[in-house]
Design an enzyme around this catalytic site. Structure first.
Site, PDB file in Angstrom:
ATOM      1  N   GLY A 168      40.112  30.302  38.567  1.00  0.00           N
ATOM      2  CA  GLY A 168      38.902  31.105  38.444  1.00  0.00           C
ATOM      3  C   GLY A 168      38.359  31.570  39.782  1.00  0.00           C
ATOM      4  N   CYS A 169      37.074  31.916  39.770  1.00  0.00           N
ATOM      5  CA  CYS A 169      36.478  32.670  40.875  1.00  0.00           C
ATOM      6  C   CYS A 169      36.295  31.893  42.175  1.00  0.00           C
ATOM      7  CB  CYS A 169      35.137  33.245  40.431  1.00  0.00           C
ATOM      8  SG  CYS A 169      35.291  34.553  39.192  1.00  0.00           S
ATOM      9  N   PHE A 170      36.366  30.572  42.133  1.00  0.00           N
ATOM     10  CA  PHE A 170      36.223  29.826  43.396  1.00  0.00           C
ATOM     11  C   PHE A 170      37.521  29.770  44.197  1.00  0.00           C
ATOM     12  CE2 PHE A 170      37.291  26.479  40.253  1.00  0.00           C
ATOM     13  CZ  PHE A 170      38.395  25.896  40.873  1.00  0.00           C
ATOM     14  N   PHE A 379      32.684  30.395  44.325  1.00  0.00           N
ATOM     15  CA  PHE A 379      31.944  29.802  43.202  1.00  0.00           C
ATOM     16  C   PHE A 379      32.723  30.050  41.920  1.00  0.00           C
ATOM     17  CE2 PHE A 379      28.660  31.986  45.951  1.00  0.00           C
ATOM     18  CZ  PHE A 379      28.282  30.863  46.664  1.00  0.00           C
TER      19      PHE A 379
END
Length: 395
Positions: A168-170, A379
């Site tokens: 994901g985004c992290f 994050f």
């Protein structure tokens, strides 16, 4: 059997390690040619998903798109393709096979485009690449995208590969942390890092009972970024760091269970977001900063250059407010969000590229907007935060 003496083992270990910090030696980025203008996207999205009768929901989606601060986004999915695959346009129709068929091919291809640019900037033969780290939230096959990229680029079969799926985004922060450890613990290592993200796994039609799904439809986009990481740059062949990595940390925020979830099922990848994600991040971010910068004696967050994953404008606004940041601190981050949208793990690498470009254009002293020290934040699901301390170099 002859046992090695501790001193000789120590010498071996010392010889295996690099002397200096890991540096980012080159950056390359790539996006699909197809793009959408955010102001026009609500009309397109509700038309292509046969949802124009949902007028109230369309108005809500328009407001989401207006507030997103995004100007345009690149997307591999074209109108023609979506017309041929109506299940991908429904809200929760079985469609994983069609989605997987796209991404297992296109994710490595887009990654290759970015990697070729990074290798060209680096200026060294690709045979010098010792490690590959590939990251994507899109598509899972065996062998994986790391293998496909190795074949597409014609890298040595002995290159050491690491594949990261479904982070994901992290994960733009995660790949830097891993590449740092690989480069600093393997003398002469040159690590090719690629983040390649294609939203074909997450695209779906609207639902008036799941507004958090609409948030993703308003933000997510496609892009790939590649970097070359290595310690002890060989200046005799023109190697020079753009940024150096000083430290890297990861933490799970307290009381954040379920704040961001992703589930890969027959319907594709679904995301669930709680409204308080910006609040959770802003409430906890100073602790991460304190832990990262206390060893350097830094506590003025405006003295740093900033690279923050642009999960959305609300996160950036809340962080700015909580830390008292000047508006210009997030300039590079907001620029990438505006021009490209949220490309998940690839975003922070795009922001690094934008920052070094603008720093050179503006004629400032360093690659970090004229400043010496900086921070990079990722994050994402968990709620997980990656914190990387960066050191700029003279322009």
């Amino acid at each position: 059997m002859v046992m090695g003496t501790p001193s000789s083992l120590d010498e071996i270990r010392k010889a295996q390690r690099a002397d200096g910090p890991a540096g980012i030696l080159a950056i390359g980025t790539a996006n699909p040619a197809n793009h959408v203008i955010q102001a026009e996207y609500p009309d397109y999205y509700f038309r292509i998903t046969n949802s124009e009768h949902m007028t109230d929901l369309k108005e809500k989606f328009k407001r989401m798109c207006d507030k997103s601060t995004i100007r345009k986004r690149h997307m591999h999915l074209t109108e023609e393709f979506l017309k041929d695959n109506p299940n991908m346009c429904a809200y929760m129709a079985p469609s994983l096979d069609a989605r997987q068929d796209i991404v297992v091919v296109e994710v490595p291809k887009l990654g290759k485009e970015a990697a070729v640019k990074a290798i060209k900037e680096w200026g060294q033969p690709k045979s010098k690449i010792t490690h590959v780290v590939f990251c994507t939230t899109s598509g899972v096959d065996m062998p994986g995208a790391d293998y496909q990229l190795t074949k597409l680029l014609g890298l040595r079969p002995s290159v050491k590969r690491l594949m990261m799926y479904q982070q994901g985004c992290f994960a733009g922060g995660t790949v830097l942390r891993l590449a740092k450890d690989l480069a600093e613990n393997n003398r002469g290592a040159r690590v090719l890092v690629v983040c390649s993200e294609i939203t074909a796994v997450t695209f779906r039609g609207p639902s008036d009972t799941h507004l958090d799904s609409l948030v993703g439809q308003a933000l997510f986009s496609d892009g790939a970024a590649a970097i070359i990481v290595g310690s002890d740059p060989d200046t005799s062949v023109g190697e020079k760091p753009i940024f150096e990595m000083v430290s890297a940390a990861q933490t799970i925020l307290p009381d954040s269970d379920g704040a961001i979830d992703g589930h890969l099922r027959e319907v594709g990848l679904t995301f669930h977001l709680l409204k308080d994600v910006p609040g959770l991040i802003s409430k906890n971010i100073e602790k991460s900063l304190d832990e990262a910068f206390k060893p350097l004696g830094i506590s003025d967050w405006n003295s740093l250059f900033w690279i923050a994953h642009p999960g959305g404008p609300a996160i950036l606004d809340d962080v700015e407010k909580k830390l008292g940041l000047k508006a210009e601190k997030m300039r590079a981050t907001r620029h990438v969000l505006s021009e490209y949208g949220n490309m998940s793990s690839a975003c922070v690498l795009f922001i690094l590229d934008e920052m070094r470009r603008k720093s050179k254009e503006d004629g400032v002293a360093t690659t970090g907007e004229g400043l010496e020290w900086g921070v990079l934040f990722g994050f994402g699901p968990g709620l997980t935060v990656e914190t990387v301390v960066l050191h700029s170099v003279p322009v």
